[in-house]
Design a protein around this motif. Structure first.
Motif, mmCIF file in Angstrom:
data_model
loop_
_atom_site.group_PDB
_atom_site.id
_atom_site.type_symbol
_atom_site.label_atom_id
_atom_site.label_comp_id
_atom_site.label_asym_id
_atom_site.label_seq_id
_atom_site.Cartn_x
_atom_site.Cartn_y
_atom_site.Cartn_z
ATOM 1 N N THR A 147 47.340 121.544 -69.641
ATOM 2 C CA THR A 147 47.462 122.721 -68.649
ATOM 3 C C THR A 147 47.158 123.941 -69.708
ATOM 4 O OG1 THR A 147 49.179 121.592 -67.671
ATOM 5 C CG2 THR A 147 49.233 123.973 -67.439
ATOM 6 N N VAL A 148 46.252 124.929 -68.889
ATOM 7 C CA VAL A 148 45.462 125.918 -70.248
ATOM 8 C C VAL A 148 46.366 127.075 -69.765
ATOM 9 C CG1 VAL A 148 43.398 124.832 -70.360
ATOM 10 C CG2 VAL A 148 43.852 125.752 -68.245
ATOM 11 N N TYR A 149 47.681 127.143 -70.353
ATOM 12 C CA TYR A 149 48.279 128.256 -70.176
ATOM 13 C C TYR A 149 48.713 129.014 -71.726
ATOM 14 C CZ TYR A 149 52.607 125.840 -71.339
ATOM 15 O OH TYR A 149 53.464 124.792 -72.008
ATOM 16 N N SER A 150 48.576 128.216 -72.747
ATOM 17 C CA SER A 150 48.860 128.634 -73.952
ATOM 18 C C SER A 150 47.903 127.663 -74.920
ATOM 19 C CB SER A 150 50.247 128.595 -74.446
ATOM 20 O OG SER A 150 50.718 127.184 -74.402
ATOM 21 N N TYR A 151 48.057 127.988 -76.240
ATOM 22 C CA TYR A 151 47.315 127.251 -77.152
ATOM 23 C C TYR A 151 47.755 125.778 -77.346
ATOM 24 C CZ TYR A 151 45.193 131.620 -78.703
ATOM 25 O OH TYR A 151 44.471 132.797 -78.692
ATOM 26 N N ALA A 152 46.911 125.010 -77.421
ATOM 27 C CA ALA A 152 47.551 123.321 -77.686
ATOM 28 C C ALA A 152 47.847 123.354 -79.034
ATOM 29 C CB ALA A 152 46.363 122.469 -77.419
ATOM 30 N N HIS A 153 49.096 122.886 -79.514
ATOM 31 C CA HIS A 153 49.766 122.684 -80.710
ATOM 32 C C HIS A 153 49.361 121.043 -81.319
ATOM 33 C CE1 HIS A 153 52.524 120.021 -78.904
ATOM 34 N NE2 HIS A 153 53.341 120.757 -78.132
ATOM 35 N N LEU A 154 49.591 121.057 -82.515
ATOM 36 C CA LEU A 154 49.181 119.843 -83.124
ATOM 37 C C LEU A 154 49.413 118.277 -82.265
ATOM 38 C CD1 LEU A 154 49.677 120.843 -86.915
ATOM 39 C CD2 LEU A 154 47.559 120.666 -85.605
ATOM 40 N N GLY A 155 50.702 118.633 -81.826
ATOM 41 C CA GLY A 155 51.207 117.450 -80.986
ATOM 42 C C GLY A 155 50.179 117.281 -79.964
ATOM 43 N N ASN A 156 49.983 118.353 -79.346
ATOM 44 C CA ASN A 156 49.175 118.101 -78.008
ATOM 45 C C ASN A 156 47.784 117.373 -78.226
ATOM 46 O OD1 ASN A 156 50.354 121.603 -76.977
ATOM 47 N ND2 ASN A 156 50.968 119.568 -76.132
ATOM 48 N N MET A 157 47.247 117.587 -79.474
ATOM 49 C CA MET A 157 45.918 117.197 -79.873
ATOM 50 C C MET A 157 45.848 115.514 -80.032
ATOM 51 S SD MET A 157 44.537 119.910 -79.442
ATOM 52 C CE MET A 157 42.989 119.300 -79.520
ATOM 53 N N ARG A 158 47.045 115.157 -80.233
ATOM 54 C CA ARG A 158 47.004 113.642 -80.545
ATOM 55 C C ARG A 158 46.682 112.829 -79.472
ATOM 56 N NH1 ARG A 158 51.961 109.624 -82.865
ATOM 57 N NH2 ARG A 158 50.509 108.041 -83.793
ATOM 58 N N VAL A 171 56.899 117.833 -81.850
ATOM 59 C CA VAL A 171 56.174 118.814 -81.525
ATOM 60 C C VAL A 171 55.905 119.451 -80.456
ATOM 61 C CG1 VAL A 171 53.865 120.259 -82.334
ATOM 62 C CG2 VAL A 171 55.221 118.438 -84.141
ATOM 63 N N SER A 172 56.521 120.374 -79.749
ATOM 64 C CA SER A 172 56.470 120.775 -78.452
ATOM 65 C C SER A 172 56.390 122.222 -78.256
ATOM 66 C CB SER A 172 57.740 120.535 -77.503
ATOM 67 O OG SER A 172 57.834 120.995 -76.502
ATOM 68 N N LYS A 173 55.678 122.702 -77.111
ATOM 69 C CA LYS A 173 55.395 124.002 -76.915
ATOM 70 C C LYS A 173 56.737 124.726 -76.519
ATOM 71 C CE LYS A 173 50.977 123.851 -74.984
ATOM 72 N NZ LYS A 173 49.933 124.029 -73.772
ATOM 73 N N SER A 174 57.853 123.807 -76.076
ATOM 74 C CA SER A 174 59.030 124.533 -75.951
ATOM 75 C C SER A 174 59.751 124.768 -77.033
ATOM 76 C CB SER A 174 59.886 123.693 -74.609
ATOM 77 O OG SER A 174 60.275 122.528 -75.625
ATOM 78 N N GLU A 175 59.099 124.213 -78.148
ATOM 79 C CA GLU A 175 60.104 124.653 -79.526
ATOM 80 C C GLU A 175 59.408 125.583 -80.203
ATOM 81 O OE1 GLU A 175 61.116 120.960 -81.160
ATOM 82 O OE2 GLU A 175 62.305 120.264 -79.463
ATOM 83 N N ASP A 176 59.500 126.889 -80.024
ATOM 84 C CA ASP A 176 58.598 128.028 -80.690
ATOM 85 C C ASP A 176 57.130 127.741 -80.701
ATOM 86 O OD1 ASP A 176 61.081 129.091 -81.344
ATOM 87 O OD2 ASP A 176 61.530 127.601 -82.874
ATOM 88 N N GLY A 177 56.464 127.035 -79.625
ATOM 89 C CA GLY A 177 55.294 127.138 -79.603
ATOM 90 C C GLY A 177 54.601 125.764 -80.483
ATOM 91 N N GLY A 178 55.232 125.467 -81.529
ATOM 92 C CA GLY A 178 54.757 124.491 -82.380
ATOM 93 C C GLY A 178 53.383 124.879 -83.004
ATOM 94 N N PRO A 179 53.278 124.264 -84.195
ATOM 95 C CA PRO A 179 52.062 124.558 -85.138
ATOM 96 C C PRO A 179 50.789 124.471 -84.529
ATOM 97 C CG PRO A 179 53.312 122.404 -86.110
ATOM 98 C CD PRO A 179 53.950 123.177 -84.928
ATOM 99 N N LEU A 180 49.859 125.169 -84.889
ATOM 100 C CA LEU A 180 48.319 124.866 -84.313
ATOM 101 C C LEU A 180 47.555 124.396 -85.091
ATOM 102 C CD1 LEU A 180 48.352 128.305 -82.378
ATOM 103 C CD2 LEU A 180 49.143 126.318 -81.394
#
Length: 488
Positions: free
Chosen positions: A36-47, A287-296
């Motif tokens: 869902t393209v509303y913010s940057y994908a964090h490292l967890g999103n990339m798995r 690693v979740s966007k809901s937790e301070d965005g997560g590392p990128l």
């Protein structure tokens, strides 16, 4: 059929490993839930995308033609993943003082850039949800005409009591779904598990993205897009659907219910195999966007870590295992990849990404063919990348293979693992992450050692190296200066 060892994949639907039997011989239809393209994908999103790319690479290496679809969600996904409320993309546009189109274009471009840096192959199709809304309305009409839906004030809802197998993917009974903690109560819903197929505007509300429908002006429910786009692009039935394990409990359950209701074919499952990757954990939390965005991914790059070191890190665990993200683990992956690349550099140019059959034909020794067979068996066994990496490194440390066979084996491993072994240099993987992670005390020792080296005080330099080793770190001298690796 696939070439080499039979492919076995863990099916979330049955909770057991099953052989891959393509619906069309020699071809595989693969759908991967996209961002869902509303913010940057964090490292967890990339798995999920490294996982599905590895799956695709393995299938293609084994001689299968793969058509992969990854959706881009630019409408319909509400904040909190509820059936009512503001769209995530519209909320981001308001927050950033940009248009919806600007927001979705920016974050889609960032997502695709990260995929490229992780050496994830471009999917066959990247459909946008907003381009498919007319087809979603037609899909919903069929559900409505067949009596699978009902209308409430907030929209058109799918009646899960009409779906006999509802919840099987999550292994939750209908009663359990009705009591599910993640399912919010919405006025007019008959069952707590019922979900929105179409969300109408509330009185006085005017969405930025809105379409006319038989149930009022509004937007499609989030679950609808994947059913509509996958069926349109892959056919009424296809082979594999992948996504994060968080989608297994509700999102994919709802996809199955509405798709099978639309198809009206009780005898055949909509999708043969459902594969789900586990979470990446940060300090034992997802690693979740809901937790301070997560590392990128960019955070790693800024810290001196090559993106493919993160890919290697992900491949050190089976995709169905949780994986904890730590500086030490990422640095260890970077060091391991650097050693592997160093071995490949001496043998370049590697053969051009051979298939398994071509690699076998190119091997000149029984030892080479045995090493290739072990690689094939590992990746065919539910993508057992940890075993593949371990065996590859063990084999390359030995003296059994001539250089020609080593080159073929490295090319084959690169084809299935996507680690850039044919192009990366060891220097590309020399960064400052471990030095940063080591802490001030060890960094101070490293600085004192460098001063001693400048003074040509080799005895003091060696003493400080030993002190650094006692602290759990190894010094690696590079042309750019000394860096630290975790001792292992």
């Amino acid at each position: 059929m696939a070439d080499g060892a039979p492919i076995s994949l863990y099916n979330s639907l049955s909770r057991r490993a099953e052989p891959l039997r393509p619906l069309v011989p020699g071809e595989v239809g693969l759908y991967t839930c996209g961002p869902t393209v509303y913010s940057y994908a964090h490292l967890g999103n990339m798995r999920p995308y490294v996982f599905s790319d590895t799956l695709r690479r393995v299938l293609e290496w084994k001689g299968l033609r793969v058509r992969q679809v990854v959706n881009i969600t630019d409408v319909g996904h509400t904040v909190g993943e509820s059936d009512i409320g503001e769209d995530k993309v519209e909320a981001a546009a308001r927050r950033e003082l940009k248009s919806v189109r600007e927001v979705t274009a920016h974050y889609t471009e960032a997502y695709l850039r990260d995929l490229a840096r992780l050496n994830v192959r471009t999917p066959s199709e990247l459909p946008r949800a907003s381009d498919y809304v007319p087809q979603m309305i037609e899909f919903a009409k069929v559900l409505d005409e067949r009596g699978y839906t009902y209308q409430a004030d907030s929209g058109l809802y799918f009646d899960t009591s009409r779906s006999p197998g509802y919840g099987i993917l999550a292994q939750i009974s209908m009663e359990g779904q009705r009591e599910g903690a993640r399912l919010e109560a919405v006025p007019g819903k008959r069952n707590k598990a019922d979900f929105a197929v179409w969300r109408t505007e509330a009185p006085g509300q005017r969405r930025v993205m809105r379409w006319e429908s038989p149930w009022g002006t509004g937007v499609p429910g989030w679950h609808l897009e994947c059913s509509v786009m996958s069926i349109d692009l892959l056919g009424r039935h296809f082979d594999i659907h992948t996504g994060g394990v968080d989608h297994r409990e509700i999102h994919h359950v709802n996809e199955i219910a509405q798709s099978e209701a639309f198809l009206g074919e009780a005898a055949a499952p909509w999708v043969s195999l459902w594969l789900h990757n586990e979470f990446v954990l940060l300090r034992a939390r997802k690693v979740s966007k809901s937790e301070d965005g997560g590392p990128l991914l960019q955070d790693l790059v800024d810290a001196g870590v090559h993106p493919l070191a993160y890919r290697y890190f992900l491949l050190t665990a089976n995709y169905r295992s949780q994986l904890e993200l730590t500086d030490a683990a990422v640095q260890a992956a970077s060091s391991a990849l650097r050693r592997l690349v160093g071995r490949a550099e001496a043998l370049r140019p590697l053969p051009d990404r051979p298939t398994r059959a071509a690699a076998e034909a190119a091997m000149s020794t029984d030892a080479g063919r045995a090493a290739l067979r072990r690689l094939d068996e590992a990746v065919s066994d539910d993508l057992n990348t940890p075993r593949a990496l371990a065996d590859l490194n063990t084999t390359l440390r030995g003296d059994d293979l001539p250089d020609t066979d080593r080159a073929v084996l490295l090319a084959a491993a690169d084809a299935v693992l996507g680690l850039g072994l044919a192009t990366l240099s060891a220097a590309d993987l020399t960064g400052r992450t471990a030095t940063t992670a080591a802490g001030a005390a060890v960094q101070a020792l490293l600085g004192r050692r460098e001063d001693a080296r400048q003074r040509r005080d080799w005895a003091e330099s060696d003493r400080l190296r030993a002190e650094i080793a006692d602290a759990g770190w190894r010094v690696v001298d590079t042309p750019e200066g000394p860096v630290l690796e975790p001792a292992s």
